[in-house]
Design a protein around this motif. Structure first.
Motif, mmCIF file in Angstrom:
data_model
loop_
_atom_site.group_PDB
_atom_site.id
_atom_site.type_symbol
_atom_site.label_atom_id
_atom_site.label_comp_id
_atom_site.label_asym_id
_atom_site.label_seq_id
_atom_site.Cartn_x
_atom_site.Cartn_y
_atom_site.Cartn_z
ATOM 1 N N LYS A 87 -5.365 0.098 1.104
ATOM 2 C CA LYS A 87 -4.537 -0.863 0.664
ATOM 3 C C LYS A 87 -4.892 -1.718 -0.348
ATOM 4 O O LYS A 87 -4.046 -2.099 -1.299
ATOM 5 C CB LYS A 87 -4.045 -1.940 1.958
ATOM 6 N N GLN A 91 -3.209 -1.829 -4.076
ATOM 7 C CA GLN A 91 -2.600 -3.312 -4.619
ATOM 8 C C GLN A 91 -3.065 -3.292 -5.875
ATOM 9 O O GLN A 91 -2.625 -3.958 -6.776
ATOM 10 C CB GLN A 91 -3.196 -4.117 -3.484
ATOM 11 N N ASP A 182 2.610 4.363 6.073
ATOM 12 C CA ASP A 182 1.959 3.168 5.387
ATOM 13 C C ASP A 182 1.927 3.494 3.969
ATOM 14 O O ASP A 182 1.341 4.625 3.667
ATOM 15 C CB ASP A 182 0.657 3.019 5.785
ATOM 16 N N GLU A 260 5.281 -5.873 7.600
ATOM 17 C CA GLU A 260 4.015 -6.187 7.223
ATOM 18 C C GLU A 260 2.847 -6.748 7.911
ATOM 19 O O GLU A 260 1.631 -6.269 7.945
ATOM 20 C CB GLU A 260 3.908 -6.386 5.788
ATOM 21 N N ASP A 374 -7.848 -10.063 3.715
ATOM 22 C CA ASP A 374 -7.319 -9.025 2.543
ATOM 23 C C ASP A 374 -7.758 -9.759 1.276
ATOM 24 O O ASP A 374 -8.245 -8.933 0.338
ATOM 25 C CB ASP A 374 -5.708 -9.084 2.351
ATOM 26 N N TRP A 378 -10.006 -6.738 -0.513
ATOM 27 C CA TRP A 378 -9.216 -5.905 -1.500
ATOM 28 C C TRP A 378 -9.997 -5.771 -2.969
ATOM 29 O O TRP A 378 -9.904 -4.744 -3.412
ATOM 30 C CB TRP A 378 -7.758 -6.235 -1.753
#
Ligand SMILES: Cc1cc2nc3c(=O)[nH]c(=O)nc-3n(C[C@H](O)[C@H](O)[C@H](O)COP(=O)(O)OP(=O)(O)OC[C@H]3O[C@@H](n4cnc5c(N)ncnc54)[C@H](O)[C@@H]3O)c2cc1C
Length: 405
Positions: A87, A91, A182, A260, A374, A378
């Motif tokens: 993810k 991103q 996903d 989400e 996140d 991330w």
């Protein structure tokens, strides 16, 4: 159809049943595809729930690390962080998703105009290729909405290197059927199998490996013996990670719940008290083609579950089909801001981009708070998973409530 009851209660009972297996059983057994109905012998089968955050990554990590040490449950913890890593990676490079969607559109145009491709693609999707293992997985996916990780790897490899079908059509077949479909995990895993993600490194499905990890259920003949990497552009430059939203929880607000993140308690904990709530799910947007009926039903079920669980906090609830319906709903409220959990790259983020100017035109703002999890994880998805993995103990230490023994 295997039952995946779309509820948080079900996700918690699956988690509880799996907990004793999260260390040794998982480490030793996780590569075995035991077949439909038997997957929980060695893997958690929690992905449809984690994907929609009916149960969050933090919930799962807290439960596992409450029972096992990090070193004994290392494999399972790493797998949970694979989702986080993918993810984060997407991103930071959202154009990879746009490239996939553009490539898919072009390949679907080819399917419409090339009879041979259409015939081979249909045979693969129906499980009529004559490769018994592959045909079994195609049908298992269509019937249950789930495949074991190893089966996904073998399936994608056979699709690309033996059947020589475009990878985007395979990724799309998964997105239309997987309950955990996903944008990040699926697109980037297909790219990884094809040699586009880790440049030059492909995954070749070997008959002896399939025979071993299906305990002799399959030993397919005629598989490609060599996997030359697919051609593709270099990774695009990275964009900046999203900034945590600065927002005023006291401002009159309405809540928008999407596929989400269906654990809105992190917003209530920050003081959100919505006047009213809307729901939107992305089933019709995961592909240009129609999604499997079980996908729409599962996603709707997850929304029904969250709105009934949090009924006393949400105000009146309205189901909306698209950005203009959401804007029309918002216009009827006295809310200056519409709050929705941050949507990572994918169909929901695309819908948000459409929604923002519609709301702005009626003096309303879309506010999308990012979870601390996140925000912490991330920015580390800059290179390969190996580098990301080294950060896991530190990340776990930073996450409130997670104690590492
Ligand atoms: C070609 C291909 C396509 C895939 N598409 C998807 C997808 O659309 N959605 C999706 O959620 N996963 C996808 N995966 C990753 C993985 O196969 C599934 O997450 C996993 O099989 C889910 O089953 P489980 O919950 O029993 O996993 P477990 O083995 O019990 O793992 C626990 C959790 O860790 C995460 N996880 C485990 N393996 C991976 C992985 N390789 N990548 C990312 N997260 C992982 C999931 O959240 C999973 O629920 C794909 C893998 C491949 C090879």
């Amino acid at each position: 159809m295997t039952q995946f009851d779309p509820s948080r209660t079900e996700s918690l009972s699956r988690m509880t049943a799996f907990l004793p297996k999260a260390s040794k059983t998982y480490a030793g057994g996780r590569n075995y595809d035991n077949g439909p109905g038997l997957h929980t012998k060695s893997v958690s089968v929690l992905s449809p729930y984690i994907r929609h955050r009916l149960i969050t990554e933090e919930d799962v990590l807290t439960a596992v690390l409450g029972r096992h040490t990090l070193s004994s449950a290392e494999k399972y913890v790493q797998e949970v962080f694979w989702r986080t890593y993918w993810k984060g990676w997407l991103q930071l490079r959202p154009s990879v998703w746009e490239m996939y969607r553009a490539g898919l559109k072009a390949r679907l145009d080819d399917v419409a105009t090339q009879g041979g491709l259409r015939r081979d693609w249909e045979a693969a999707c129906k499980g009529e290729t004559g490769i018994d293992a592959f045909d079994h997985w195609a049908r298992e996916l269509v019937d249950t909405g789930y495949l074991h990780n190893h089966a996904r790897m073998w399936f994608a490899s056979i699709w690309i290197f033996t059947l020589r079908l475009p990878w985007e059509l395979g990724a799309d077949f998964f997105m239309r059927h997987l309950l955990d479909g996903d944008p990040a995990s699926n697109t980037l895993s297909w790219r990884w199998v094809g040699g586009l993600q880790t440049k030059g490194k492909t995954y070749l499905a070997r008959p002896e490996n399939i025979a071993k990890y299906t305990e002799g259920r399959f030993n397919p003949k005629g598989l490609a013996g060599f996997a030359a990497p697919l051609d593709g552009p270099d990774h695009p430059p990275r964009t900046a990670p999203p900034e945590p939203a600065i927002w005023d929880t006291k401002r009159p607000s309405a809540l928008l719940l999407t596929s989400e993140d269906l654990s809105p308690s992190f917003l209530f904990d920050q003081g959100l008290s919505p006047l009213t709530t809307a729901t939107w799910h992305d089933a019709e947007h995961v592909s240009p083609l129609a999604p499997a009926p079980h996908l729409g039903a599962f996603k709707q079920g997850t929304l029904d579950d969250v709105t009934s669980r949090w009924g006393d906090r949400l105000g009146p609830v309205t189901a909306c089909a698209d950005a203009s319906e959401i804007a029309a709903w918002a216009a009827q409220t006295n809310a200056g801001q519409i709050v929705s959990p941050f949507a990572p790259t994918g169909p929901t983020a695309t819908m948000f981009a459409e929604l923002k100017p519609l709301l702005a035109a009626q003096n309303q703002e879309l506010v999308t708070p990012l979870r601390r999890y996140d925000a912490l994880c991330w920015p580390h998805a800059t290179h390969g998973f190996f580098k990301f993995k080294e950060k896991i103990p530190k990340l776990i230490g930073q996450l409130k409530g997670l104690q590492v023994a």
